[in-house]
Design an enzyme around this catalytic site. Structure first.
Site, short mmCIF file in Angstrom:
data_model
loop_
_atom_site.label_atom_id
_atom_site.label_comp_id
_atom_site.label_asym_id
_atom_site.label_seq_id
_atom_site.Cartn_x
_atom_site.Cartn_y
_atom_site.Cartn_z
N GLU A 123 -25.97 27.87 -65.68
CA GLU A 123 -25.74 27.11 -66.92
C GLU A 123 -24.43 26.37 -66.71
O GLU A 123 -23.35 26.97 -66.70
CB GLU A 123 -25.59 28.07 -68.12
CG GLU A 123 -26.86 28.77 -68.54
CD GLU A 123 -27.76 27.89 -69.39
OE1 GLU A 123 -27.42 26.71 -69.63
OE2 GLU A 123 -28.81 28.38 -69.80
N CYS A 138 -19.71 22.80 -73.23
CA CYS A 138 -20.56 22.15 -72.22
C CYS A 138 -21.42 21.07 -72.83
O CYS A 138 -21.86 20.17 -72.12
CB CYS A 138 -21.43 23.20 -71.54
SG CYS A 138 -22.20 24.30 -72.71
#
Ligand code: NAP
Length: 480
Positions: free
Chosen positions: A254, A288
């Site tokens: 991720e 993110c």
């Protein structure tokens, strides 16, 4: 030396807490005011291997039955809920996340455990219709979902509690013993969570937390042959580098992004501006899925820019402990210097600062909006991971789709439009892990499949999806 804000039991290996590591101890300090938050052990590769050995032995003991795992997960959700404010204060202290945002993260960790508990109660295999082909005649078959084995979990600094929860809770649900290496900057919430889980009765070896540097502990974990599954959340270079070093292990990544938002002329651009002023600057842009590149139709661009700049200019910058603070320090002074230098580079190449752009305090950059930035400027084509949003005007929707997709990353994209045809076109054409219509990137419900394509990663998290990744399908077939 002043007392640390948190006194922690140390790191956890095979059910025992250790106050120091083979490399001594490390101070955790606030990047906002340099206050001492905690002192944690600094482990080396040796402890990483020991923890994997303990996890492997736990798997063989098979002494954490599913009903017990359900109980622990359900009680953990309730216990985190009860201690939410304490967790929020830990997140705030170690990461300089403003307290109101830290509270939201702590509340989300409750949901993450609750969804993992629900999944732990219900996930199951299938009955396979064997007799549908001649080769299956007389066979009755079903699948079992079995734990993949020892999980190594490596987590980043920016969501020090909830991203740890997204690794530990599915591992417990799936029946996988886990070794966690939290980010060196932010190990406090993770250790408090591990303490809570062991108090609830997670047996020895099923949960291990090894604190130390990524290059030693993280790498030793990811390359250990007894680790079956690596769940890594962090930067693209480190993540893909680890995957290359452990080619036979299931390494699930991720990673980062430079999320785009398209604002069409028919869309609700005022809401888009208001949401961008939050989504680009929450935790100083250190998410993110932080909204980074905004493409706005030229017919509404003036209004959008005016609204955005007014709202960003009104953000309160300062002490993360202050209830009114919207934006505080970046995780290190070096990161603040890097963000400032990228802004300066964009300006030197013709970009215009509409607000912010200053380097202040120990590690702060004031919330920044840039316009007219070149497509190859670092603030545009790399992940800024700081409080910076760029605005680019366009005339044609298909051009906007093309510019938005033109990135090495692909986590989330947003589109504001009231035209259903355009919304569907965006949904199909944008190459991202998620496309959000009438919403900004920086949207995550903890039960959704979350993850990216291209350099942004190779998996989906969210308890149900992570549990699927952490279990293997085994066929059992009975011949009559
Ligand atoms: P990072 O520097 O890549 O660190 C992430 C973790 O990896 C830390 O625990 C770090 O340990 C460890 N690590 C560093 N070098 C390593 C190595 N050679 N081998 C093994 N482990 C190593 O990332 P970060 O600065 O903490 O986090 C920010 C990044 O995470 C951003 O790119 C952001 O977009 C991404 N992120 C992605 C998601 C998502 O769900 N897609 C969510 C949040 C953040 P140390 O702390 O000891 O260096």
């Amino acid at each position: 030396m002043a007392d640390a804000l948190f006194t922690l039991p140390g790191m956890l290996i095979d059910g025992a807490w250790r106050a120091t590591g083979t490399e001594g101890a490390a101070e955790v300090r606030s990047s906002y005011d340099d206050g001492l938050v905690a002192v944690v052990p600094k482990a080396g590769g040796e402890e990483a291997r020991e923890a994997v050995g303990a996890a492997r032995a736990a798997l063989e003991r098979d002494n954490f039955p599913r009903a017990e795992r359900v109980r622990v997960l359900e009680q953990a959700a309730a216990a985190i809920h009860d201690r939410q404010e304490g967790f929020a204060r830990a997140i705030m202290a170690e990461s300089a996340k403003p307290i109101k945002t830290a509270r939201a993260e702590a509340a989300r960790a409750v949901e993450t455990f609750a969804f993992a508990a629900a999944e732990a109660r219900t996930f199951a295999g299938d009955v396979v219709p064997m007799e549908a082909t001649p080769s299956g005649a007389g066979k009755t078959a079903f699948t079992l979902r079995t734990p993949i084995g020892v999980v190594a979990a490596i987590s980043p600094f920016n969501f020090p509690l909830n991203l740890v929860a997204h690794k530990l809770a599915p591992a417990i649900a799936a029946g996988c013993p886990v070794v966690l290496k939290p980010a060196s900057a932010t190990p406090v919430s993770a250790l408090l969570l591990a303490e809570l889980l062991t108090d609830l009765g997670v047996p020895s070896g099923w949960l291990n937390v090894v604190t130390g540097s990524g290059g030693t502990v993280g790498e030793a974990l990811a390359t250990d042959p007894d680790v079956a599954y690596v769940t890594f959340t962090g930067s693209a270079d480190v993540g893909w580098g680890l995957a290359a070093k452990a080619p036979k292990t299931k390494v699930r990544l991720e990673l980062g992004s430079n999320s785009p938002l398209i604002v069409e002329a028919d869309g609700d651009w005022r809401t888009a501006a208001a949401k961008t002023a939050v989504a680009g600057f929450s935790h100083a842009g250190q998410s993110c899925i932080s909204t980074q590149r905004v493409y706005v139709h030229e017919d509404v661009a003036d209004g959008f820019v005016d609204d955005l700049v007014a709202k960003v200019g009104a953000l309160r910058v300062g002490d993360p402990a202050d209830e009114e603070t919207d934006v505080s320090a970046l995780i290190t002074a070096d990161d603040a210097d890097r963000v400032k230098s990228w802004v300066d580079e964009a300006v030197a190449d013709g970009g215009k600062v509409l607000c912010g752009g200053e380097r202040t305090g120990a590690a702060m950059v004031t919330p920044t909006v840039l316009e007219g930035v070149r497509a190859d400027a670092q603030v545009q084509c790399q992940e800024v991971f700081g409080p910076v949003v760029t605005v680019t005007r366009y005339a044609d929707f298909d051009d906007a789709l093309r510019m938005a997709s033109d990135s090495r990353y692909g986590l989330q994209a947003g589109v504001f439009t009231t035209d259903l045809g355009k919304a569907l076109r965006a949904g199909r054409r944008l190459h991202f892990g998620a496309v959000l219509v009438n919403d900004v990137p920086t949207s995550r419900a903890d039960q959704q499949p979350y993850g990216g394509v291209k350099d942004s990663g190779n998996t989906r998290e969210g308890p149900a999806y992570a549990i699927e990744e952490m279990t293997e399908i085994k066929l059992v077939s009975l011949q009559s």
